[in-house]
Design an enzyme around this catalytic site. Sequence first.
Site, PDB file in Angstrom:
ATOM      1  N   ASP A   1     -18.052  -1.392  -9.854  1.00 45.90           N
ATOM      2  CA  ASP A   1     -18.852  -2.624  -9.773  1.00 45.90           C
ATOM      3  C   ASP A   1     -18.565  -3.507  -8.570  1.00 45.90           C
ATOM      4  O   ASP A   1     -17.449  -3.591  -8.080  1.00 45.90           O
ATOM      5  CB  ASP A   1     -18.702  -3.446 -11.057  1.00 45.90           C
ATOM      6  CG  ASP A   1     -17.246  -3.710 -11.450  1.00 45.90           C
ATOM      7  OD1 ASP A   1     -16.380  -2.863 -11.157  1.00 45.90           O
ATOM      8  OD2 ASP A   1     -16.977  -4.772 -12.043  1.00 45.90           O
TER       9      ASP A   1
ATOM     10  N   GLU B   1     -15.504  -3.351 -14.183  1.00 48.64           N
ATOM     11  CA  GLU B   1     -14.075  -3.706 -14.245  1.00 48.64           C
ATOM     12  C   GLU B   1     -13.897  -5.208 -14.177  1.00 48.64           C
ATOM     13  O   GLU B   1     -13.002  -5.780 -14.795  1.00 48.64           O
ATOM     14  CB  GLU B   1     -13.304  -3.036 -13.095  1.00 48.64           C
ATOM     15  CG  GLU B   1     -11.785  -3.163 -13.207  1.00 48.64           C
ATOM     16  CD  GLU B   1     -11.230  -4.514 -12.818  1.00 48.64           C
ATOM     17  OE1 GLU B   1     -10.266  -4.976 -13.476  1.00 48.64           O
ATOM     18  OE2 GLU B   1     -11.744  -5.149 -11.888  1.00 48.64           O
ATOM     19  N   GLU B   2     -14.773  -5.859 -13.412  1.00 47.47           N
ATOM     20  CA  GLU B   2     -14.642  -7.309 -13.209  1.00 47.47           C
ATOM     21  C   GLU B   2     -15.135  -8.101 -14.420  1.00 47.47           C
ATOM     22  O   GLU B   2     -15.122  -9.326 -14.405  1.00 47.47           O
ATOM     23  CB  GLU B   2     -15.434  -7.744 -11.966  1.00 47.47           C
ATOM     24  CG  GLU B   2     -15.045  -7.026 -10.672  1.00 47.47           C
ATOM     25  CD  GLU B   2     -13.752  -7.554 -10.052  1.00 47.47           C
ATOM     26  OE1 GLU B   2     -13.137  -8.453 -10.650  1.00 47.47           O
ATOM     27  OE2 GLU B   2     -13.372  -7.049  -8.981  1.00 47.47           O
TER      28      GLU B   2
ATOM     29  N   ARG C   1       4.696  -0.593  -8.851  1.00 52.63           N
ATOM     30  CA  ARG C   1       5.717  -1.314  -9.620  1.00 52.63           C
ATOM     31  C   ARG C   1       5.884  -0.643 -10.982  1.00 52.63           C
ATOM     32  O   ARG C   1       4.901  -0.431 -11.681  1.00 52.63           O
ATOM     33  CB  ARG C   1       5.271  -2.765  -9.801  1.00 52.63           C
ATOM     34  CG  ARG C   1       6.322  -3.633 -10.424  1.00 52.63           C
ATOM     35  CD  ARG C   1       5.964  -5.103 -10.403  1.00 52.63           C
ATOM     36  NE  ARG C   1       7.068  -5.834 -10.975  1.00 52.63           N
ATOM     37  CZ  ARG C   1       8.153  -6.187 -10.294  1.00 52.63           C
ATOM     38  NH1 ARG C   1       8.244  -5.909  -9.006  1.00 52.63           N
ATOM     39  NH2 ARG C   1       9.142  -6.804 -10.896  1.00 52.63           N
TER      40      ARG C   1
ATOM     41  N   HIS D   1     -12.321 -10.785  -3.377  1.00 56.26           N
ATOM     42  CA  HIS D   1     -13.296 -11.683  -4.030  1.00 56.26           C
ATOM     43  C   HIS D   1     -13.792 -12.799  -3.117  1.00 56.26           C
ATOM     44  O   HIS D   1     -14.343 -13.780  -3.591  1.00 56.26           O
ATOM     45  CB  HIS D   1     -12.732 -12.296  -5.336  1.00 56.26           C
ATOM     46  CG  HIS D   1     -12.527 -11.305  -6.442  1.00 56.26           C
ATOM     47  ND1 HIS D   1     -12.606 -11.638  -7.778  1.00 56.26           N
ATOM     48  CD2 HIS D   1     -12.257  -9.985  -6.416  1.00 56.26           C
ATOM     49  CE1 HIS D   1     -12.377 -10.556  -8.521  1.00 56.26           C
ATOM     50  NE2 HIS D   1     -12.161  -9.542  -7.708  1.00 56.26           N
TER      51      HIS D   1
HETATM   52 ZN    ZN Z   1     -11.529  -7.711  -8.365  1.00 54.22          ZN
HETATM   53 ZN    ZN Z   2     -10.723  -4.721  -8.281  1.00 57.44          ZN
END
Ligand code: ZN
Ligand code: ZN
Length: 442
Positions: A105, A171-172, A216, A405
């Site tokens: 997306d 995903e967002e 991580r 973003h």
């Molecule tokens: Zn993002």
């Molecule tokens: Zn992302």
Amino acid sequence: MKKIILPVALLMFSLSTSFGQNTSLLKSKIAQKAEGLEAKVVAWRRDFHQNPELGNREFKTAEKVAAHLRVLGIEVKTSVGKTGVVGILKGGKPGPVVALRADMDGLPVKERVNIPFASKATGEYNGQPVSIMHACGHDTHVAILMGTAEILASMKSELKGTVKFIFQPAEEGAPEGEEGGAALMIKEGVLENPKVDAIFGLHINAQTEIGKIKYRPGGTMASSDWFKIKIKGKQSHGAYPWSSIDPIVTASQVIMGLQTIVSRNAPVTESAAVVTVGQINGGVRSNIIPEEVNMNGTIRALDTGVQDMIHARISQIATNIAESAGATAEVSITRMCPVTYNDIPLTEKMVPTLEGVAGKENVSITAAVTGAEDFAFYQQKVPGVFFFLGGAPKGKPISETAPHHTPDFYIDEGGFVLGMKSMASLVVDYMEMNTVKSSVGK
Ligand SMILES: [Zn+2]
Ligand SMILES: [Zn+2]
């Protein structure tokens, strides 16, 4: 006796050497293939970048992905979790099922980057007309995974297990009132039939130089939850506060109380956390004490125990402070995204693979991130590793790179080959490790 022992010893010897040779052969094939695919992957990425689609609306992106997987002879399922595409590549030999995930997306951001394939796309987001941009780099994830699929499909007969390619929508976050993302794909069975044993995913990073990989073990990206608090008091004239129960003063005390959670309750040396009140509404004019105040905020944690503690403390603090003022507090907390938690034993096992493709000096442990990532939902079900791939131009000071973003977000395409090599090698090495284990067990 000798006659029995000897062939077994010989067989074991030949098995162990063929494992090693097989893997190193596959690795050099992966490297060669990835280099050869670079131009193709860059072209795909530019196409996706120029034609971004919002969450749950990735129709054209999904079509292109599905068409490519079909050409490769990969079994394809479409419309999994709205627009999601799942490819299943069965290797020639038995072994585990490894999933690789890319999110598809774009975001409601207007691109300001001066590149020939800049996005001019527009659409609608929650009823508002918006410009659309791949401002988080998910275009690169799709292209890299398409390339990885091509690499792995070319060595299908040699693969010791099954690869599941997950191309995920939203995903967002899904548009208001819709389900979506990893959670919906899981609900619709993406981790079953065949059952996934391990999952890997990457995120391109505009603040990490190309050629570098960061990871991580354990809590990598934070959980993200929303909270709402409604403080109800008693309205009065602003000049006669004694006849009110003032929700504005009470809300102020609640906000200050909430700030003690991270500073006084969270184990800050072990795991960071954030409590932010981002919105507060109450009152209509200067001389009226209103009846209620509403506030909204976000909670971030890198450990589920800390996350639960914060939830409990928010309710306790808001309710008790309100009560002490004679007001009431209604608290609601919505769990949005869990902690992106890299399974520690799996991470330890797979880091040498990443070091092998990137060079040991280019792989390092990153600080935890207080942003969230819905890859976390897969990791709640199966062990997984999520890592960051460099996308910042070499030599450019990181302080000058635009964050994700934002309208100036920019990704250098020089890291895609490493992305493909990493993903394909994780699959091959994971299969190798787990096949060896099971044959020893037998
Ligand atoms: Zn993002
Ligand atoms: Zn992302």
